[in-house]
Design a protein around this motif. Sequence first.
Motif, short mmCIF file in Angstrom:
data_model
loop_
_atom_site.label_atom_id
_atom_site.label_comp_id
_atom_site.label_asym_id
_atom_site.label_seq_id
_atom_site.Cartn_x
_atom_site.Cartn_y
_atom_site.Cartn_z
N ARG A 52 -8.13 2.13 7.44
CA ARG A 52 -7.43 0.85 7.67
C ARG A 52 -8.34 -0.33 7.31
O ARG A 52 -7.92 -1.29 6.65
CB ARG A 52 -6.99 0.76 9.12
N MET B 7 1.10 7.43 7.83
CA MET B 7 1.82 6.15 7.88
C MET B 7 2.01 5.69 9.33
O MET B 7 1.72 4.54 9.67
CB MET B 7 3.19 6.34 7.21
N VAL C 179 0.87 -1.18 0.00
CA VAL C 179 0.00 0.00 0.00
C VAL C 179 0.90 1.22 0.00
O VAL C 179 1.54 1.53 1.00
CB VAL C 179 -0.93 0.00 1.23
N ASN C 180 0.98 1.91 -1.13
CA ASN C 180 1.91 3.03 -1.29
C ASN C 180 1.18 4.36 -1.11
O ASN C 180 0.15 4.61 -1.73
CB ASN C 180 2.57 2.98 -2.66
N ILE C 181 1.76 5.22 -0.26
CA ILE C 181 1.16 6.50 0.08
C ILE C 181 1.81 7.59 -0.76
O ILE C 181 3.01 7.83 -0.65
CB ILE C 181 1.32 6.82 1.58
N ILE D 145 -8.68 -0.74 3.57
CA ILE D 145 -7.46 -1.31 2.98
C ILE D 145 -7.45 -2.83 3.13
O ILE D 145 -7.14 -3.56 2.19
CB ILE D 145 -6.21 -0.70 3.65
N ILE E 110 -0.22 -5.95 5.78
CA ILE E 110 -0.20 -4.73 5.00
C ILE E 110 1.22 -4.17 5.02
O ILE E 110 1.80 -3.97 6.08
CB ILE E 110 -1.16 -3.67 5.57
N TYR F 183 2.91 -0.96 4.17
CA TYR F 183 2.76 0.45 3.81
C TYR F 183 4.10 1.01 3.34
O TYR F 183 5.16 0.63 3.84
CB TYR F 183 2.30 1.28 5.01
N SER F 184 4.07 1.93 2.37
CA SER F 184 5.27 2.64 1.93
C SER F 184 5.01 4.13 1.99
O SER F 184 4.09 4.63 1.34
CB SER F 184 5.65 2.24 0.51
N ASP F 185 5.82 4.83 2.78
CA ASP F 185 5.82 6.28 2.82
C ASP F 185 6.82 6.76 1.79
O ASP F 185 8.00 6.42 1.86
CB ASP F 185 6.20 6.78 4.22
N LYS G 16 9.17 1.51 4.59
CA LYS G 16 8.09 0.54 4.70
C LYS G 16 7.72 0.31 6.17
O LYS G 16 8.59 0.18 7.02
CB LYS G 16 8.48 -0.79 4.07
#
Length: 306
Positions: free
Chosen positions: A172, A34, A20-22, A175, A67, A69-71, A57
């Motif tokens: 959340r 994030m 999940v890329n922000i 997602i 999940i 996540y990538s900031d 990540k």
Amino acid sequence: MNLENTHTTPDYSNHHAGFVNIIGNPNVGKSTLMNQLVGEKISIMTSKAQTTRHRIKGIVNGDDYQIVYSDLPGVLDPAYMMQKMMMRFVIDSLQDADIILYLIECGETKYNEELIEKIKRLGRPIVLIINKIDKYTAEQVAEAETFWKQVFPESDVFAISALKNINTEVVRNRIIELLPVCPPYFPKDALTDRPMRFFVSELIREQILLQYKKEIPYSVEVVVESYKEDENIIRIGATLYVERTTQKAIIIGSKGAAIKKLGSDARLSIEDFLQKHVFLDLSVKVLKDWRNSELHMKRFGYDYGD
């Protein structure tokens, strides 16, 4: 005695996992979001644009989901090589996204049309997040929802305040619903894929962003040269690379006052993060025009080979 191998492979047939890329403009609250979604401080946060330089990540695990996540760095028009490499990576990182969180600040109408079209062509689920609603009226939030629904007509839209943790749980949950069926990408107890030295350097850089003005914070790169963990204390040596001699003088300050305060505040931040006593030794070196050198960029980890 039964010597049969009783080891069984985990059943991931009903497990969901994904990247999940922000993405969004600088200073819209990507790192704050994030950290809220992960439940830990993974990304450094300041009020200054371009705080995030690397892909960071944060991994969230449930019994039947993971999940990742990538900031990502904020989207901008690059002025020098470091920013060009950052933007190239933002574009490249779209390819591995299972879900894209496109984050904007309420009231914001500026966007990169080329990037938006690339995101749409990917065909991945897009979750549009309108952030910082605590600073705006209900009418302004409604206007923002109407505007951005025209830009992303097929996407989910959520109005939140990442800082105040308003409606982040709804994001959340959505997602998790969108995650594809997939085994976990990382061990189920993992929180991030970055080594401890990386977070130490980021915490030092966070204090630089907070304590110095104008161009100084953006001209500094932090490299952790040594990290030795003893029973009661962690001994850390870090070098601050700047582009000019005048910048080195500002970092050090009159009679060393500025770097002494930097070291003290950074040490406290690192101790809070590591939950252990820290001895921090900082030095400053000049590396002329490092932000425009591809060689130095790669040395500092901006080739984004991860």
